[in-house]
Scaffold this motif. Structure first.
Motif, mmCIF file in Angstrom:
data_model
loop_
_atom_site.group_PDB
_atom_site.id
_atom_site.type_symbol
_atom_site.label_atom_id
_atom_site.label_comp_id
_atom_site.label_asym_id
_atom_site.label_seq_id
_atom_site.Cartn_x
_atom_site.Cartn_y
_atom_site.Cartn_z
ATOM 1 N N MET A 1 0.873 -1.642 0.128
ATOM 2 C CA MET A 1 0.314 0.108 -0.389
ATOM 3 C C MET A 1 0.630 1.187 -0.020
ATOM 4 O O MET A 1 1.714 1.797 0.838
ATOM 5 N N GLU A 2 0.983 1.398 -1.129
ATOM 6 C CA GLU A 2 1.703 3.255 -1.195
ATOM 7 C C GLU A 2 0.818 4.033 -0.787
ATOM 8 O O GLU A 2 1.495 5.485 -1.219
ATOM 9 N N ALA A 3 -0.311 4.461 0.126
ATOM 10 C CA ALA A 3 -0.864 5.068 -0.107
ATOM 11 C C ALA A 3 -0.144 6.491 1.485
ATOM 12 O O ALA A 3 -0.752 8.163 1.534
ATOM 13 N N GLU A 4 0.838 6.081 1.591
ATOM 14 C CA GLU A 4 1.501 7.115 2.243
ATOM 15 C C GLU A 4 2.708 7.792 1.838
ATOM 16 O O GLU A 4 3.348 7.689 1.094
#
Lengths: 208, 208
Positions: A1-4
DNA sequence: TCTTTATGAATGAAAG
DNA sequence: CTTTCATTCATAAAGA
């Protein structure tokens, strides 16, 4: 998850999540879908069990409920009190009412009330409020990282403090009280079932 | 999801929402709660219908059984801080200096210092010392008490913690497809619901 | 992959 | 009340 995304990954930088409108909307829908599915599953379950006994489901002892099969193997004596979801729910509500210091008498009353949902002692209640207060305070001070980016963070204001942040499947659920999601149901039967569901689920972790 | 690494709210006509970690965490929890509820409802339903054939759930299908796919993993992808080698080194050094209790202020300082080497919060530092102390102590006591625990604990099967959380988000699915997940009829079939849960599950992982 | 270990985090209870 | 301890949970990392 690269939403950060690390914003200004420098010293004491402010770290935030960046989402597009589409992504945000998707999340809203996601939650909405779950809410709907839950309701329907409950309806379905009620229909199916109308005539049935649900033998294992009505055990008085919450910890022995077969539903816990998935998560419960700790049927052995637990050394320390663990509030049941229902108890927690009540405690949180009382806490939120703001009446900071639960008087001695108040504690007694609360204990009695919670006693209806599981074993509990006045000390437990006392400790709970003690901890709740302390940790509530601590958390209030921590998130004040007086962001000062020495970095040449582009002059973009920390705009959109995610103000439109409202994703409650139920209009009456409070955004800052996850626990309320378990009870703010418009359906009576649903509410009841959720009580069991809560027990069945791996408690602790979901209720912080 | 590939997040926009640029936090510039409106640059280049790009519209994004900015969320704090807390808000993100809240969303995660909300979805997690629903996922868990669904999961448990399914379990409950299975228990009640054990005598039934569960025809629609045949495992022959290449796809994982919706039930398993859904209950196997939890949408609990909590992010947790992991100290960088550099941070760890500094922490260890400070710890070794013996100054047992890192006072509140001390923690602030340390946090700031470590912040130069990566994201970190005071809580992280606090927890680290907390754990470090506790485990350091435990390690000292463990070797001695060779007490053979007459633990007649049942053979207890491994909890087989289905940790298969690598649910691949449907890469090829576009946001508008989620509408398909909405349920129109309240009399939808059980297996159909399961299917939807599965889909919902995937979407969740997509974000969390 | 699946399992095991190491460890960050949560929290009831107790000490200060 | 504030701070610390002990235990437990969940997960990232490492092992098989």
């Amino acid at each position: 998850m690269e939403a950060e995304t690390s914003n200004g990954g420098g010293i004491g930088g402010l770290y935030v999540k960046v989402m597009t409108d589409d992504q945000m909307e998707l999340l809203r829908q996601q939650i909405s879908v779950y809410a709907t599915i839950c309701e329907q599953l409950v309806e379905m379950h009620k229909a199916v069990t109308t005539q049935q006994d649900l033998a294992g489901l009505r055990l008085g002892n919450l910890y022995c409920d077969p539903l816990m099969a998935c998560s419960g193997h700790k049927i052995t004596a637990r050394q320390r009190w663990t509030p049941t979801p229902l108890q927690l729910q009540i405690l949180e509500r009382i806490f939120d009412e703001g009446n900071g210091t639960p008087s001695k008498q108040k504690i007694k009353d609360i204990t009695i009330e919670l006693g209806q949902h599981g074993q509990i002692s006045e000390t437990n209640v006392y400790n709970w409020f003690q901890n709740r207060r302390a940790r509530s305070k601590r958390k209030q001070l921590t998130p004040a990282p007086n962001v000062v980016e020495p970095e040449v963070e582009s002059p973009k204001e920390k705009k959109t403090r995610a103000e439109g942040f409202q994703v409650q499947p139920y209009e009456n659920s409070s955004p800052h009280r996850i626990k309320d999601m378990y009870i703010q149901s418009p359906d009576i039967g649903f509410d009841q079932l959720l009580g069991k569901i809560e027990v069945a689920s791996c408690y602790s972790s979901y209720f912080l």
